[in-house]
Design a protein around this motif. Sequence first.
Motif, short mmCIF file in Angstrom:
data_model
loop_
_atom_site.label_atom_id
_atom_site.label_comp_id
_atom_site.label_asym_id
_atom_site.label_seq_id
_atom_site.Cartn_x
_atom_site.Cartn_y
_atom_site.Cartn_z
N LEU A 1 -20.93 1.47 -1.65
CA LEU A 1 -20.19 0.92 -2.78
C LEU A 1 -19.59 2.04 -3.64
CD1 LEU A 1 -19.37 -1.45 -4.68
CD2 LEU A 1 -21.61 -1.15 -5.79
N LEU A 2 -20.36 3.09 -3.87
CA LEU A 2 -19.86 4.21 -4.68
C LEU A 2 -18.69 4.91 -3.99
CD1 LEU A 2 -23.20 5.75 -6.03
CD2 LEU A 2 -21.58 4.25 -7.22
N VAL A 3 -18.75 4.99 -2.65
CA VAL A 3 -17.61 5.55 -1.92
C VAL A 3 -16.36 4.72 -2.21
CG1 VAL A 3 -16.65 5.96 0.38
CG2 VAL A 3 -19.01 6.59 -0.10
N LYS A 4 -16.53 3.42 -2.24
CA LYS A 4 -15.41 2.52 -2.51
C LYS A 4 -14.86 2.70 -3.92
CE LYS A 4 -12.95 -1.06 -1.07
NZ LYS A 4 -12.06 -0.98 0.13
N LYS A 5 -15.71 3.08 -4.85
CA LYS A 5 -15.31 3.16 -6.26
C LYS A 5 -14.64 4.48 -6.61
CE LYS A 5 -16.38 0.56 -9.14
NZ LYS A 5 -15.67 -0.59 -9.74
N ILE A 6 -14.72 5.48 -5.71
CA ILE A 6 -14.10 6.77 -5.98
C ILE A 6 -12.59 6.65 -5.80
CG2 ILE A 6 -13.87 9.16 -5.21
CD1 ILE A 6 -16.78 9.18 -4.55
N ASP A 7 -11.84 7.16 -6.75
CA ASP A 7 -10.38 7.07 -6.72
C ASP A 7 -9.76 8.38 -6.22
OD1 ASP A 7 -10.37 4.47 -7.76
OD2 ASP A 7 -10.50 5.24 -9.82
N ASP A 8 -8.75 8.24 -5.38
CA ASP A 8 -7.90 9.36 -4.98
C ASP A 8 -8.69 10.54 -4.42
OD1 ASP A 8 -5.47 10.61 -4.61
OD2 ASP A 8 -5.50 11.58 -6.58
N MET A 9 -9.58 10.28 -3.49
CA MET A 9 -10.30 11.35 -2.81
C MET A 9 -10.43 10.98 -1.34
SD MET A 9 -13.97 13.17 -3.64
CE MET A 9 -13.29 13.84 -5.17
N HIS A 10 -10.13 11.93 -0.47
CA HIS A 10 -10.17 11.68 0.97
C HIS A 10 -11.60 11.47 1.45
CE1 HIS A 10 -9.20 11.98 5.22
NE2 HIS A 10 -7.93 12.00 4.91
N ALA A 11 -11.75 10.61 2.45
CA ALA A 11 -13.08 10.33 3.00
C ALA A 11 -13.73 11.58 3.56
CB ALA A 11 -12.97 9.26 4.09
N ILE A 12 -12.93 12.52 4.06
CA ILE A 12 -13.49 13.74 4.63
C ILE A 12 -14.12 14.60 3.55
CG2 ILE A 12 -12.92 15.86 5.90
CD1 ILE A 12 -10.75 14.34 7.32
N GLN A 13 -13.52 14.64 2.37
CA GLN A 13 -14.11 15.41 1.28
C GLN A 13 -15.41 14.78 0.80
OE1 GLN A 13 -11.45 16.35 -1.94
NE2 GLN A 13 -13.08 17.14 -3.26
N ILE A 14 -15.44 13.46 0.73
CA ILE A 14 -16.69 12.78 0.36
C ILE A 14 -17.78 13.09 1.38
CG2 ILE A 14 -17.76 10.54 -0.08
CD1 ILE A 14 -15.00 9.48 -0.85
N SER A 15 -17.42 13.08 2.65
CA SER A 15 -18.39 13.39 3.71
C SER A 15 -18.88 14.83 3.62
CB SER A 15 -17.75 13.14 5.08
OG SER A 15 -17.29 11.80 5.20
N ALA A 16 -17.97 15.75 3.27
CA ALA A 16 -18.37 17.15 3.13
C ALA A 16 -19.43 17.33 2.05
CB ALA A 16 -17.14 18.01 2.81
N ILE A 17 -19.24 16.66 0.93
CA ILE A 17 -20.22 16.76 -0.16
C ILE A 17 -21.54 16.11 0.25
CG2 ILE A 17 -20.69 16.06 -2.54
CD1 ILE A 17 -17.65 16.26 -3.02
N ARG A 18 -21.46 15.00 0.99
CA ARG A 18 -22.67 14.35 1.50
C ARG A 18 -23.44 15.28 2.44
NH1 ARG A 18 -26.59 12.89 3.46
NH2 ARG A 18 -27.20 10.88 4.33
N CYS A 19 -22.74 15.97 3.33
CA CYS A 19 -23.39 16.91 4.25
C CYS A 19 -23.99 18.09 3.50
CB CYS A 19 -22.39 17.41 5.28
SG CYS A 19 -21.88 16.19 6.51
N PHE A 20 -23.29 18.55 2.45
CA PHE A 20 -23.79 19.69 1.67
C PHE A 20 -25.13 19.36 1.02
CE2 PHE A 20 -24.00 21.86 -2.49
CZ PHE A 20 -24.05 23.18 -2.05
N PHE A 21 -25.25 18.17 0.43
CA PHE A 21 -26.50 17.78 -0.19
C PHE A 21 -27.62 17.64 0.84
CE2 PHE A 21 -24.04 16.78 -3.96
CZ PHE A 21 -24.93 17.04 -4.98
N GLN A 22 -27.30 17.07 1.99
CA GLN A 22 -28.32 16.92 3.03
C GLN A 22 -28.80 18.29 3.52
OE1 GLN A 22 -27.86 13.72 5.69
NE2 GLN A 22 -28.78 14.76 7.43
N MET A 23 -27.88 19.24 3.63
CA MET A 23 -28.25 20.59 4.05
C MET A 23 -29.18 21.24 3.03
SD MET A 23 -25.65 23.62 5.22
CE MET A 23 -25.01 23.84 3.56
#
Length: 348
Positions: free
Chosen positions: A67-89
Motif C-alpha cells: 500500500l505504501l508503494v502505491k502511495k508514493i508519488d513520482d518515483m520509479h519502482a526500481i528506485q523503491i526496490s533499491a531502497i528496499r534491498c539496501f535496508f535488507q542488506m
Amino acid sequence: MPSRAKPLSVEPVSLRCSHSQCVIVENGCKAVIDGVFLYSSTEKAACPGLGLLYSLLASVFFSVAALLVKKIDDMHAIQISAIRCFFQMLFVMPAMIYYKIGFIGPRDMRIYLFLRGFLGSNAMILLYYAVLQMPLADATVIMFSNPVFTALLAWIFLKERCTIWDVVFTVFTLTGVILIARPPFLFGARVSGIEGEYTNHIKGTVAALAGAVGAACTMVILRKMGKSVHYYLSVWYYAVVGLIECVVVLFILDDWRMPECGWDRWTLMAIGVLGIAGQTFLTKALQIEKAGPVALMRTMDVVLAFILQFLFLNRKPTWWSLGGALCVTVSTSGVAVRKWFTSTRRQR
C-alpha cells in the motif's frame, strides 16, 4: 539415572506458499522463507493459535508495504526496490558477521546464488511496478499465483511429478489473470473499472505475471540448492544483487531522484522495515505452527489488499476483479491443501 530429554520431533513439510517476499517450498522436511530454511515443529505453542497470529501479522506487514508503494508519488519502482534491498542488506550483514558466514559462498553454488538474487529481486521490482500501474488488489492477486507456476517449473527442471490437479490449478490461475486483465479481444474495446489508461493496466498485468513466474523460478532454485548454503547467504545475494541491478538500471535510465523531505522518506524507510518485519513474523509462525495452516493463512494477503484498497485508495473492486481473485485464491489454496494432505498421508 536421570532420564534423557525427549528429542524434538520434526515432521516433513511439503507445501508451497507465495508472496513477492517469501516462499515455502517442498524439499524433504524443510520450509524455505526467502532463503531461510526452517523445520516445522510438532511442539504446540504456549498459546494456541499463536503461529497463525504471526502468519496473519506477516500478511498485514506485507500488504501495508505494498500500500505504501502505491502511495508514493513520482518515483520509479526500481528506485523503491533499491531502497528496499539496501535496508535488507543492512539487517542481514550483522548476522552474517556474527555467525562468521562468508559473503561469497561455495564455488559450485555461486551461479545458483546469483540467479536466486537476480530472479528474486526482479520479481520484487516487477511487483512494485505492477502496483504503481494497476489497482493494488489486482497486482497482489496475480503475484499471488506463483505457487502454481512453481509446480510446473519443478516438473520441467527438477523432474518432479505433475498431476492432473496441477493442470487444473494452472487453468484456474490463468482464468483469474484473464478476468483481471480483461483483454479487448475478449471483453470489447470499452473496458470499465480499470485504473488510469488501459495500456498501463496491461503493463501492470504483464509485470505482475512475469513477477509471479520470477518468484516461481526462485523457489525452484532454492530447492535445487537445498541446505548446501546458509540461509543468510541466500538473503544476502538477494539484497546485494538486487541493489546493484537497481542502481545500474537507474543510472542508464537517468531516473534517480532524491526523495522529498517528510512523507516520502519516511514511507521508503517504512517499506524496508515492514518487509523485514513480515519475514520475521512468517519465520516465527513456521517455527511453532505446521506449514499447512500457515500457507492457507497467507491467502489473507488477497483479502487485505482489497480492504486496504477500499479504505485508503477509495477504490471499489469490480466483479471481474473479485472473480479473478476467487479463481487464483482457489488454485493456490488447492496447491497448499493437496501438498498438506500428501505429506500427512505419507506420515501414517
